[in-house]
Design a protein around this motif. Structure first.
Motif, short mmCIF file in Angstrom:
data_model
loop_
_atom_site.label_atom_id
_atom_site.label_comp_id
_atom_site.label_asym_id
_atom_site.label_seq_id
_atom_site.Cartn_x
_atom_site.Cartn_y
_atom_site.Cartn_z
N ILE A 100 0.83 -1.20 0.00
CA ILE A 100 0.00 0.00 0.00
C ILE A 100 0.87 1.25 0.00
CG2 ILE A 100 -1.70 1.34 1.31
CD1 ILE A 100 -2.82 -1.33 2.33
N GLU A 101 1.92 1.25 0.79
CA GLU A 101 2.83 2.40 0.82
C GLU A 101 3.45 2.65 -0.55
OE1 GLU A 101 4.63 2.64 5.31
OE2 GLU A 101 5.47 1.11 3.98
N GLU A 102 3.86 1.58 -1.24
CA GLU A 102 4.48 1.73 -2.54
C GLU A 102 3.49 2.23 -3.59
OE1 GLU A 102 6.09 -2.14 -3.12
OE2 GLU A 102 7.80 -1.79 -1.77
N VAL A 103 2.26 1.70 -3.55
CA VAL A 103 1.22 2.19 -4.46
C VAL A 103 0.95 3.66 -4.19
CG1 VAL A 103 -1.23 2.00 -5.05
CG2 VAL A 103 0.16 -0.07 -4.83
N LEU A 115 -5.07 11.49 -1.22
CA LEU A 115 -5.14 10.05 -1.48
C LEU A 115 -6.12 9.43 -0.49
CD1 LEU A 115 -3.67 7.64 -3.11
CD2 LEU A 115 -2.52 7.24 -0.93
N LEU A 116 -7.14 8.75 -1.01
CA LEU A 116 -8.12 8.08 -0.16
C LEU A 116 -7.94 6.57 -0.29
CD1 LEU A 116 -10.65 7.83 1.62
CD2 LEU A 116 -12.04 8.11 -0.44
N LEU A 117 -7.54 5.92 0.79
CA LEU A 117 -7.45 4.46 0.84
C LEU A 117 -8.82 3.96 1.27
CD1 LEU A 117 -4.02 4.16 2.73
CD2 LEU A 117 -4.42 4.03 0.25
N LEU A 118 -9.56 3.38 0.32
CA LEU A 118 -10.95 2.98 0.58
C LEU A 118 -11.01 1.47 0.76
CD1 LEU A 118 -13.87 3.99 0.82
CD2 LEU A 118 -14.14 3.45 -1.61
N ASN A 119 -11.24 1.05 1.99
CA ASN A 119 -11.22 -0.37 2.34
C ASN A 119 -12.60 -1.02 2.24
OD1 ASN A 119 -10.39 -2.87 3.51
ND2 ASN A 119 -11.02 -2.12 5.52
N GLY A 120 -12.62 -2.29 1.80
CA GLY A 120 -13.86 -3.03 1.70
C GLY A 120 -13.86 -4.35 2.44
N GLY A 136 1.10 9.24 5.37
CA GLY A 136 0.99 10.65 5.74
C GLY A 136 2.30 11.23 6.24
N GLN A 137 3.09 10.42 6.93
CA GLN A 137 4.38 10.89 7.43
C GLN A 137 5.36 11.14 6.29
OE1 GLN A 137 5.52 11.66 10.67
NE2 GLN A 137 3.30 11.67 10.98
N ILE A 144 -3.79 12.43 3.38
CA ILE A 144 -3.97 10.98 3.27
C ILE A 144 -5.14 10.58 4.15
CG2 ILE A 144 -2.85 8.74 3.37
CD1 ILE A 144 -1.49 10.83 1.52
N LEU A 145 -6.12 9.91 3.54
CA LEU A 145 -7.32 9.51 4.25
C LEU A 145 -7.50 8.00 4.16
CD1 LEU A 145 -9.74 12.23 2.80
CD2 LEU A 145 -8.47 12.34 4.96
#
Length: 260
Positions: A100-103, A115-120, A136-137, A144-145
Motif C-alpha cells: 500500500i505504501e508503494e502504491v 489520497l483516499l485508501l478505501l477499504n472493503g 501521511g508521514q 492521506i485519508l
C-alpha cells in the motif's frame, strides 16, 4: 452522465492521468479489498466487487466538479482467519502494508493533492489505518485519508436493515443484499446460510456497523460452519440498492468535502 471510464485510472493514457492529478484539489482513490470465502452462497470476490461499486459510483457522482481518479482495486487482503475454509488468498500484514505504501508513493508522484485508501474488508481495517499514518508521514504535502466504506452505514443503515445487531456481518444481510442487487447471477439463493455474529464481551464488535472499543482475535471457523456470519433471512435486491445508494451518497458528500 459520467461513465465509469471517466474516473478509471486504468482506462486513461498517462498524460491524461497527470493532467487530472495536477489540477487543484485532486483526489486519487485506491480501493483495497480481498479474495476470500463468503460462505456457500456468495463469491470469493464479494469484498472487491462491492468496494469497487461504491468507489466508482461515488467518484462518478462528483467527476464533473472534482478532479478524481480511481485505481484498480488491490484484491489481496489480510485474511488469515478465512484460510481454513479454502478459496481464500491472503498476504502477510507487513507485506501488504509495504505494498500500500508503494502504491501510494507512486500514485502521489503524479501530483494528487489527496489520497483516499478505501477499504472493503473488515480484516484490512488495522492495515489501512497503519498505512494512512505512515504514508501521511512520508507525504506531508498531501492529505492521506483511510476509510472502511461499510462503516459509513452508521449514518443511514438503521433505516434499511431488518436484522438485529450481529446480522450485518461477513456474508450477512448487507453484503448478500448488495450482491443480489449488483450481481444476482453470482448469488446462490438455495445455499444461503449464515450464523449470527455473537460476542462474549460487551465492549467488542458485534456487527460491521458496531465496531466496539475492544479488539478480539476472530476465529471464523469457531463461530460458523458455513463461513458466513450474520442474518440472511430477510435479504433482497431492493434492500441492496438502498444500502448501495446510501453508501454512494456518503461517498459523494465526503469527496465534495475533501475537494472544497
Amino acid at each position: 452522465m459520467v461513465r465509469t471510464n471517466d474516473v478509471s485510472w486504468a482506462a486513461k493514457p498517462y498524460a491524461e492521468i497527470r493532467e487530472i492529478a495536477q489540477q487543484d484539489d485532486s483526489i486519487c482513490i485506491v480501493p483495497i479489498a480481498s479474495l476470500e470465502q463468503h460462505g456457500y452462497h456468495l463469491p470469493t470476490g464479494t469484498d472487491t466487487m462491492l468496494v469497487e461499486a461504491v468507489a466508482s459510483r461515488g467518484a462518478e457522482r462528483v467527476a464533473d466538479d472534482v478532479p478524481v481518479l480511481m485505481t484498480p482495486t488491490l484484491w489481496v487482503g489480510y485474511s488469515p482467519h478465512h484460510v481454513p475454509f479454502g478459496g481464500t488468498v491472503t498476504g502477510e500484514f507487513d507485506t501488504l502494508h509495504e505494498q500500500i505504501e508503494e502504491v501510494a508513493d507512486s500514485a502521489l508522484d503524479n501530483g494528487f493533492d489527496t489520497l483516499l485508501l478505501l477499504n472493503g474488508h473488515g480484516g484490512n481495517g488495522p492495515l489501512v489505518s497503519a498505512a494512512t499514518a505512515t504514508v501521511g508521514q512520508t507525504h506531508p504535502e498531501a492529505e492521506i485519508l483511510g476509510l472502511t466504506y461499510f462503516e459509513l452505514g452508521a449514518y443511514f443503515a438503521d433505516d434499511v436493515r431488518e436484522s438485529d445487531l450481529g446480522g450485518i456481518s461477513h456474508g450477512g444481510e448487507l453484503e448478500t443484499s448488495m450482491m443480489l442487487h449488483l450481481y444476482p447471477e453470482l448469488v446462490d439463493e438455495e445455499k444461503m446460510e449464515a450464523t449470527q455474529w455473537e460476542t462474549e464481551y460487551d465492549q467488542a464488535a458485534s456487527d460491521l456497523l458496531d465496531s466496539g472499543p475492544l479488539s478480539v482475535t476472530l476465529d471464523v471457523e469457531e463461530w460458523s460452519e458455513s463461513g458466513a456470519m450474520g442474518d440472511v433471512s430477510a435479504v433482497s435486491a431492493e434492500k441492496g440498492k438502498r444500502f448501495l445508494d446510501g453508501f454512494v451518497d456518503e461517498m459523494e458528500a465526503l469527496l465534495r468535502a475533501v475537494h472544497e
